[in-house]
Design a protein around this motif. Structure first.
Motif, PDB file in Angstrom:
ATOM      1  N   LEU A 183     -51.658  24.247 -26.439  1.00  0.00           N
ATOM      2  CA  LEU A 183     -50.660  23.186 -26.483  1.00  0.00           C
ATOM      3  C   LEU A 183     -49.286  23.840 -26.459  1.00  0.00           C
ATOM      4  O   LEU A 183     -48.941  24.609 -27.368  1.00  0.00           O
ATOM      5  N   SER A 184     -48.531  23.560 -25.425  1.00  0.00           N
ATOM      6  CA  SER A 184     -47.193  24.145 -25.307  1.00  0.00           C
ATOM      7  C   SER A 184     -46.482  23.494 -24.117  1.00  0.00           C
ATOM      8  O   SER A 184     -47.059  22.673 -23.401  1.00  0.00           O
ATOM      9  N   ASP A 185     -45.257  23.894 -23.912  1.00  0.00           N
ATOM     10  CA  ASP A 185     -44.505  23.448 -22.738  1.00  0.00           C
ATOM     11  C   ASP A 185     -44.779  24.442 -21.608  1.00  0.00           C
ATOM     12  O   ASP A 185     -43.896  25.176 -21.160  1.00  0.00           O
ATOM     13  N   PHE A 186     -46.025  24.468 -21.163  1.00  0.00           N
ATOM     14  CA  PHE A 186     -46.444  25.454 -20.175  1.00  0.00           C
ATOM     15  C   PHE A 186     -46.121  25.003 -18.749  1.00  0.00           C
ATOM     16  O   PHE A 186     -45.785  23.836 -18.489  1.00  0.00           O
ATOM     17  N   SER A 187     -46.249  25.943 -17.836  1.00  0.00           N
ATOM     18  CA  SER A 187     -46.120  25.655 -16.399  1.00  0.00           C
ATOM     19  C   SER A 187     -47.516  25.599 -15.786  1.00  0.00           C
ATOM     20  O   SER A 187     -48.446  26.258 -16.259  1.00  0.00           O
ATOM     21  N   LEU A 188     -47.664  24.839 -14.727  1.00  0.00           N
ATOM     22  CA  LEU A 188     -48.970  24.632 -14.102  1.00  0.00           C
ATOM     23  C   LEU A 188     -48.886  24.823 -12.597  1.00  0.00           C
ATOM     24  O   LEU A 188     -47.974  24.317 -11.944  1.00  0.00           O
ATOM     25  N   PHE A 200     -53.994  27.040 -12.882  1.00  0.00           N
ATOM     26  CA  PHE A 200     -53.456  28.185 -13.621  1.00  0.00           C
ATOM     27  C   PHE A 200     -52.333  27.690 -14.517  1.00  0.00           C
ATOM     28  O   PHE A 200     -51.285  27.245 -14.044  1.00  0.00           O
ATOM     29  N   VAL A 201     -52.583  27.749 -15.813  1.00  0.00           N
ATOM     30  CA  VAL A 201     -51.616  27.334 -16.831  1.00  0.00           C
ATOM     31  C   VAL A 201     -50.962  28.589 -17.394  1.00  0.00           C
ATOM     32  O   VAL A 201     -51.659  29.551 -17.750  1.00  0.00           O
ATOM     33  N   LEU A 202     -49.649  28.610 -17.467  1.00  0.00           N
ATOM     34  CA  LEU A 202     -48.957  29.783 -17.996  1.00  0.00           C
ATOM     35  C   LEU A 202     -47.866  29.366 -18.974  1.00  0.00           C
ATOM     36  O   LEU A 202     -46.933  28.643 -18.624  1.00  0.00           O
ATOM     37  N   HIS A 203     -47.989  29.858 -20.204  1.00  0.00           N
ATOM     38  CA  HIS A 203     -46.940  29.712 -21.211  1.00  0.00           C
ATOM     39  C   HIS A 203     -46.193  31.040 -21.263  1.00  0.00           C
ATOM     40  O   HIS A 203     -46.764  32.071 -21.676  1.00  0.00           O
ATOM     41  N   HIS A 204     -44.931  31.044 -20.827  1.00  0.00           N
ATOM     42  CA  HIS A 204     -44.185  32.299 -20.742  1.00  0.00           C
ATOM     43  C   HIS A 204     -42.690  32.000 -20.757  1.00  0.00           C
ATOM     44  O   HIS A 204     -42.259  30.844 -20.783  1.00  0.00           O
ATOM     45  N   ASN A 205     -41.917  33.070 -20.752  1.00  0.00           N
ATOM     46  CA  ASN A 205     -40.465  32.939 -20.744  1.00  0.00           C
ATOM     47  C   ASN A 205     -39.870  33.284 -19.384  1.00  0.00           C
ATOM     48  O   ASN A 205     -38.665  33.502 -19.266  1.00  0.00           O
ATOM     49  N   GLY A 206     -40.719  33.354 -18.369  1.00  0.00           N
ATOM     50  CA  GLY A 206     -40.260  33.779 -17.055  1.00  0.00           C
ATOM     51  C   GLY A 206     -39.812  32.637 -16.176  1.00  0.00           C
ATOM     52  O   GLY A 206     -39.604  31.506 -16.630  1.00  0.00           O
ATOM     53  N   ILE A 243     -56.047  29.784 -18.664  1.00  0.00           N
ATOM     54  CA  ILE A 243     -55.068  29.464 -19.709  1.00  0.00           C
ATOM     55  C   ILE A 243     -54.409  30.771 -20.126  1.00  0.00           C
ATOM     56  O   ILE A 243     -54.990  31.583 -20.842  1.00  0.00           O
ATOM     57  N   ALA A 244     -53.187  30.992 -19.635  1.00  0.00           N
ATOM     58  CA  ALA A 244     -52.496  32.261 -19.861  1.00  0.00           C
ATOM     59  C   ALA A 244     -51.315  32.075 -20.793  1.00  0.00           C
ATOM     60  O   ALA A 244     -50.582  31.090 -20.702  1.00  0.00           O
ATOM     61  N   CYS A 245     -51.145  33.038 -21.675  1.00  0.00           N
ATOM     62  CA  CYS A 245     -50.014  33.041 -22.599  1.00  0.00           C
ATOM     63  C   CYS A 245     -49.452  34.461 -22.614  1.00  0.00           C
ATOM     64  O   CYS A 245     -50.047  35.355 -23.228  1.00  0.00           O
ATOM     65  N   TYR A 246     -48.344  34.677 -21.919  1.00  0.00           N
ATOM     66  CA  TYR A 246     -47.711  35.984 -21.829  1.00  0.00           C
ATOM     67  C   TYR A 246     -46.394  35.930 -22.585  1.00  0.00           C
ATOM     68  O   TYR A 246     -45.336  35.622 -22.027  1.00  0.00           O
ATOM     69  N   LEU A 247     -46.457  36.236 -23.869  1.00  0.00           N
ATOM     70  CA  LEU A 247     -45.295  36.154 -24.749  1.00  0.00           C
ATOM     71  C   LEU A 247     -45.272  37.340 -25.705  1.00  0.00           C
ATOM     72  O   LEU A 247     -46.332  37.909 -26.025  1.00  0.00           O
TER      73      LEU A 247
END
Length: 590
Positions: A183-188, A200-206, A243-247
């Protein structure tokens, strides 16, 4: 009308048999989640609810109950129920009226494939680390509602089936536990392949541009891995979700699940993750065939209350590891030179390990509960007794592929055969089944040699000959000296940081991990540069007179260096045309 009423009755009965969950994050800033669960129509006098001790894809014990507190149990009217504890990870509930409601607080602050992390940026949930379950009700369907914090932009990414809004369902407890959720403000990003939706779900700062570039690599990986098996799996609900989380607050990991995978790392795409994280994508998606559906018999059914052991991890994890970088090359992410170079570290780790004297690949696989994200406080001797089944299986997969190709066959087609027999049908396999499948594909002689020498035993394949068939060369530097233990600088001293390899010069000189080397041949050393200069200038049979500190006492020893056992795998620029063509066919696949 009668049929309509009957369907309503069936629907009502089904709902009465559905366990429901609700999770909220009002104190996310302090890593807490509030969790409620309702178990209706309970027939037993005592309902036991438990936290898992293990997690699908992991083999060790993790004791997730340690992060649970504030537990309460009530009946359908809100009356408090009696709760007793008979073990550290279960709650025994009596006095109910057929309904048991439980509520508790969960602390979670590790984002990876095993644990959960709750903070003001996301809720990264591994289900066994988060939700209690009632084993006697494990075959019931479940519904869960995720309550995002007020004012947040959190969305839900999961392989669970949507019901309405932020409510999702699972067919039973196992599917629920196998369904990690972010659960986050991810990109899809998503694309269709053979009628199936790949997300492809990515939660990141990029940036979006970075994600677009990365997603293009993901698509090529999916397409190349499909080529190995000839088709995509039949994903439930026709969808697969990365489900990717690169933080910076995540931990590096990857974990496969039936219709999704978790990918975590501290590196963002602009900080090395574009290249550093893509191997995990390749590895974990390959698992949607090999492990999730081509399933070892000894992992069925998965036990959430115990460690889970399999003798097939050299195949399940190891052969998957062999394909990890090979697929990156086939997807034009690694060059041929980069792929060949990547073989060296794993190859040397496996074939220069003394551990083969103790365990074959099957027995190495049995070690998983002790090493797969397992923890211990006592020192171990893994340098001498363990080879990762990931690495061991990877170099054996390489050997089998090259051996098959020298006979006009290939590992891709063997994997395809195993897929059709055991994966597509979802009939779990034994090691003997793999042996028989290889015999069916390549003949009994090939299968008996491979399993007899390299799986049931720990012999080393004839790599020099195999590499020659694809225009590679295997060499060793016979003029380089070898010590046999790892070192690092520590407080102006050079300290041994690993148990010396059995029969190595350091081992035979009776040195140990923790020893601090102060003087070599009468010259004081205080840095790794000093030590590395000595080793670089020393040939085999060179004698080093060492003075070292152990337990605050000075001691002396003599170390006679041996020949460096390190192998080097390189492209042979003088290979003949037949070998070059064979190499191109091997690397290109189909």
């Amino acid at each position: 009308m009668r049929k309509f009423l009957f369907l309503l009755l069936i629907s009502a009965v089904s709902f009465a048999q559905t366990n429901t969950y609700e999770i909220s994050f009002d104190n996310a800033v302090h890593h807490e989640a509030n969790i409620k669960a309702t178990f209706p129509n309970v027939k037993s006098h005592e309902l036991v609810v438990s936290m898992s001790r293990s997690s699908p894809g992991r083999y060790a014990i993790h004791e997730f109950a340690k992060n649970v507190y504030g537990f309460k149990a009530t009946d359908s009217k809100g009356n408090k129920l009696e709760v007793t504890r008979k073990d550290p990870y279960s709650w025994n509930i009596t006095g109910h009226d057929g309904t048991v409601n439980v509520e508790y607080t969960l602390f979670g602050n590790r984002a990876d494939g095993t644990y959960s992390q709750i903070d003001n940026t996301h809720a990264h949930l591994n289900m066994p680390a988060t939700f209690m379950y009632a084993e006697e009700l494990q075959h019931r369907p479940l519904e869960i509602t995720f309550n995002s914090p007020e004012g947040s932009n959190w969305k839900v990414a999961t392989q669970l089936k949507p019901v309405e809004g932020n409510t999702y369902m699972a067919t039973d407890m196992y599917y629920f536990m196998d369904s990690p959720t972010e659960l986050s403000d991810f990109s899809l990003r998503e694309f269709k392949l053979d009628g199936k939706n790949i997300r492809f779900v990515l939660h990141h700062n990029g940036t979006d541009a970075e994600l677009d570039e990365y997603f293009d690599q993901v698509k090529r990986i999916v397409e190349q891995e499909k080529q190995v098996f000839g088709e995509l799996p039949d994903f439930d609900y026709n969808e697969y979700t990365f489900i990717a989380c690169y933080l910076p607050n995540a931990s590096g990991d990857g974990m496969e699940h039936r219709n999704s995978t978790i990918l975590t790392d501290t590196e963002g795409l602009a900080d090395g993750g574009m290249k550093g994280n893509i191997g995990t994508v390749s590895h974990e998606f390959f698992h949607s065939w090999n492990v999730e559906r081509i399933r070892p018999y000894d992992l069925e059914a998965f036990d959430f209350s115990e460690a889970n052991m399999s003798g097939s991890l050299w195949f399940a994890e190891g052969f998957t590891s062999y394909y990890t970088n090979l697929i990156l090359h086939r997807a034009n992410i690694l060059t041929a030179e980069e792929y060949i170079k990547s073989l060296n570290g794993t190859f040397n780790y496996v074939w220069n390990s003394p551990a083969r004297a103790y365990f074959n690949p099957i027995e190495m696989s049995y070690q998983a509960p002790f090493v797969d994200a397992a923890t211990s406080v006592d020192p171990v001797n893994r340098e001498n007794t363990f080879i990762s089944y990931y690495s061991y299986g990877s170099v054996l997969g390489l050997a089998l592929d090259l051996s098959l190709r020298s006979k006009g066959l290939n590992l891709d087609d063997y994997m395809k055969q195993v897929w059709k027999k055991y994966g597509k049908t979802e009939v779990s396999y034994t090691i003997e089944d793999l042996h028989k499948s290889l015999a069916k594909y390549a003949g009994a002689a090939v299968a008996d040699e491979f399993f007899g020498n390299y799986i049931y035993k720990s012999e080393m394949p004839k790599y020099a000959e195999l590499f020659k068939t694809v225009g590679l060369k295997l060499t060793q530097d016979v003029d380089k000296g070898y010590f046999g233990a790892s070192l690092k600088a520590n407080d102006s001293l050079v300290q041994i940081t690993s148990n010396p390899k059995i029969d190595s010069p350091a081992y035979n000189a009776k040195l140990n991990s923790g020893d601090q080397i102060t003087t070599v041949n009468g010259n004081p050393i205080s840095s790794m540069e000093d030590w590395e200069k000595i080793i670089k200038e020393s040939k085999p049979e060179t004698v080093l007179n060492l003075i070292y500190m152990r337990d605050k006492k000075e001691a002396k020893t003599k170390v006679t260096l041996s020949k460096d056992p390190t192998y080097s795998i390189n492209i042979d620029e003088n290979a003949d045309k037949k070998a070059v063509t064979a190499r191109q066919n091997w690397l290109a696949g189909k």
